[in-house]
Write an enzyme that holds these catalytic residues in place. Structure first.
Site, short mmCIF file in Angstrom:
data_model
loop_
_atom_site.label_atom_id
_atom_site.label_comp_id
_atom_site.label_asym_id
_atom_site.label_seq_id
_atom_site.Cartn_x
_atom_site.Cartn_y
_atom_site.Cartn_z
N ALA A 14 20.24 22.56 3.07
CA ALA A 14 20.11 21.39 3.93
C ALA A 14 20.55 21.81 5.33
O ALA A 14 21.31 22.77 5.48
CB ALA A 14 20.99 20.27 3.41
N GLY B 84 20.63 23.35 -0.67
CA GLY B 84 19.49 22.48 -0.88
C GLY B 84 18.21 23.25 -1.16
O GLY B 84 17.30 22.74 -1.82
N GLU C 222 18.33 23.85 -4.74
CA GLU C 222 18.15 22.56 -5.42
C GLU C 222 16.68 22.11 -5.36
O GLU C 222 16.15 21.59 -6.35
CB GLU C 222 19.07 21.51 -4.77
CG GLU C 222 20.54 21.81 -5.04
CD GLU C 222 21.48 20.95 -4.24
OE1 GLU C 222 21.46 21.05 -2.99
OE2 GLU C 222 22.23 20.18 -4.83
N GLU D 55 27.75 25.61 -1.02
CA GLU D 55 28.34 24.44 -0.34
C GLU D 55 29.86 24.49 -0.33
O GLU D 55 30.51 23.98 0.58
CB GLU D 55 27.87 23.13 -1.02
CG GLU D 55 26.41 22.79 -0.76
CD GLU D 55 25.45 23.39 -1.77
OE1 GLU D 55 25.83 24.33 -2.50
OE2 GLU D 55 24.29 22.92 -1.81
N1 CAA Z 1 21.40 24.74 8.35
C1 CAA Z 1 21.19 24.90 9.67
N2 CAA Z 1 20.93 26.10 10.24
C2 CAA Z 1 20.90 27.17 9.43
C3 CAA Z 1 21.12 27.09 8.05
C4 CAA Z 1 21.38 25.80 7.51
N3 CAA Z 1 21.56 25.60 6.20
N4 CAA Z 1 21.04 28.34 7.52
C5 CAA Z 1 20.76 29.17 8.53
N5 CAA Z 1 20.67 28.48 9.69
C6 CAA Z 1 20.38 28.99 11.02
C7 CAA Z 1 21.57 29.74 11.60
O1 CAA Z 1 22.50 28.85 12.18
C8 CAA Z 1 20.90 30.63 12.61
O2 CAA Z 1 20.59 29.87 13.75
P1 CAA Z 1 20.95 30.47 15.24
O3 CAA Z 1 20.02 31.67 15.37
O4 CAA Z 1 20.61 29.34 16.14
O5 CAA Z 1 22.39 30.87 15.20
C9 CAA Z 1 19.56 30.99 11.94
O6 CAA Z 1 19.35 29.98 10.93
C10 CAA Z 1 19.57 32.35 11.25
O7 CAA Z 1 20.68 32.39 10.38
P2 CAA Z 1 21.79 33.56 10.43
O8 CAA Z 1 21.90 34.16 11.80
O9 CAA Z 1 23.05 32.99 9.82
O10 CAA Z 1 21.09 34.62 9.44
P3 CAA Z 1 21.79 35.71 8.50
O11 CAA Z 1 20.68 36.54 7.96
O12 CAA Z 1 22.94 36.36 9.21
O13 CAA Z 1 22.43 34.83 7.30
C11 CAA Z 1 22.43 33.15 5.57
C12 CAA Z 1 21.59 34.13 6.44
C13 CAA Z 1 23.37 33.92 4.65
C14 CAA Z 1 21.44 32.33 4.76
C15 CAA Z 1 23.27 32.23 6.52
O14 CAA Z 1 22.42 31.68 7.52
C16 CAA Z 1 23.94 31.08 5.81
O15 CAA Z 1 24.97 31.26 5.21
N6 CAA Z 1 23.34 29.87 5.92
C17 CAA Z 1 23.92 28.67 5.34
C18 CAA Z 1 23.73 28.61 3.86
C19 CAA Z 1 24.37 27.36 3.30
O16 CAA Z 1 25.57 27.18 3.40
N7 CAA Z 1 23.55 26.47 2.71
C20 CAA Z 1 24.03 25.22 2.16
C21 CAA Z 1 23.83 24.12 3.16
S1 CAA Z 1 24.59 22.58 2.67
C22 CAA Z 1 23.52 21.90 1.54
O17 CAA Z 1 22.47 22.46 1.25
C23 CAA Z 1 23.97 20.57 0.97
C24 CAA Z 1 23.12 20.05 -0.12
O18 CAA Z 1 23.38 20.29 -1.27
C25 CAA Z 1 22.01 19.16 0.16
#
Ligand code: CAA
Length: 272
Positions: free
Chosen positions: A80, A123, A126, A146
């Site tokens: 998400a 998400g 999911e 998460e």
């Molecule tokens: N939401 C918003 N932006 C996101 C995102 C997310 N879930 N995942 C990645 N991005 C964005 C980053 O902020 C980044 O943007 P900028 O270039 O503007 O900084 C861009 O995508 C590229 O990401 P990274 O530079 O972080 O890429 P990476 O290869 O170094 O890492 C990753 C990749 C490990 C997937 C890392 O991006 C990450 O940890 N993302 C978050 C994963 C996460 O925590 N997901 C759960 C979200 S909460 C949820 O989903 C709740 C639910 O149950 C509904």
């Protein structure tokens, strides 16, 4: 009518050669591509609205017999959209009812085959688990991170992952946030098949086309019957999970976890 979307791409692909006979119906598969490449297909509200609209359109279209849902080779979806929800409170997030869109995916009657490569996290994982068959690329990784943001899965992860993997594996993945590789996911039964990255999408489309050639009514009723085995208690579980997800938006840890992500630093959690 062809719709134009901002965050997804859609297409229809014909199944087999047309016979030319007037009484032979046109048979297609529908393909939906998640397409927010700069944020690894993070699932914001607008994307989810578009996705559900596209799926419902394919569900209504008699020529479409099965649907493939995919992302890019780098990311199916990284979860998400954290930036969209980081400032939510318990009340604001409940009022927005952001998962109402997700609920509509459960009502799609045609089979949805997920073609998953790269990140399928939070998400994203999911959403994938809401699909009916999952073909993964060798580079896919699956997880519910998460917990690292100070929250829990909110779109069915605690319920669907536990049903597939069993209590202990699900507990490990949800409590540690550690991702699974494609091979691990295959061994645990989380995905149907793993294919090379050049082939996973073609394999998913081939599976969709195989199903598209079956009786549409039988396919529909078979999907409905398989899903019935999850129904009753799942709904209660989803409601329970959702309340807990909303509750966490009252915590300092949720604010800290999401802020730290955006500031690209490690979060410090206090348990408050
Ligand atoms: N939401 C918003 N932006 C996101 C995102 C997310 N879930 N995942 C990645 N991005 C964005 C980053 O902020 C980044 O943007 P900028 O270039 O503007 O900084 C861009 O995508 C590229 O990401 P990274 O530079 O972080 O890429 P990476 O290869 O170094 O890492 C990753 C990749 C490990 C997937 C890392 O991006 C990450 O940890 N993302 C978050 C994963 C996460 O925590 N997901 C759960 C979200 S909460 C949820 O989903 C709740 C639910 O149950 C509904």
């Amino acid at each position: 009518m062809t719709m134009t979307y901002k965050n997804i791409l859609t297409a229809k692909e014909a199944v087999g050669a047309k016979s030319g006979k007037a009484d032979q119906p046109e048979i297609n598969i529908g393909v939906v591509n998640l397409h927010r490449p700069t944020v690894l297909n993070a699932l914001n509200h607008e994307l989810m609205e578009e996705l559900v609209t596209a799926l419902e359109d394919f569900d209504r279209d008699d020529s479409v017999r099965a649907i493939v849902l995919t992302g890019s080779d780098r990311a199916f979806a990284a979860g998400a959209d954290i930036k969209e929800m980081s400032d939510e409170t318990t009340v604001s997030i409940m009022l927005k009812d952001r998962f109402a869109t997700w609920d509509r995916i459960k009502n799609i009657k045609k089979p949805i085959i997920a073609a998953v490569s790269g990140f399928a996290l939070g998400g994203g994982c999911e959403l994938m688990m809401m699909c009916d068959i999952i073909i993964a690329s060798e580079t896919a990784q699956f997880g519910q991170p998460e917990i690292n943001l100070g929250v829990i899965p909110g779109a069915g992860g605690t319920q669907r992952m536990t049903r597939v993997l069993g209590k202990y594996k699900a507990m490990e993945l949800i409590l540690t946030g550690r991702p699974l590789t494609a091979r691990e996911a295959l061994e645990m039964g989380l995905v149907n098949k793993v294919a090379p990255v050049e082939l996973y999408l073609e394999e998913a489309k081939a599976m969709a086309k195989e199903i598209a050639a079956k009786s549409p009514i039988a396919v529909k009723l078979a999907k409905e019957a398989v899903l019935k085995s999850f129904d009753g208690p799942l709904q209660e579980g989803l409601q329970f999970e959702r309340k807990n997800f909303y509750m966490l938006f009252s915590s300092e840890d949720q604010k800290e976890g999401m802020k730290a992500f955006m500031e690209k630093r490690k979060a410090t959690f206090t348990g408050k």
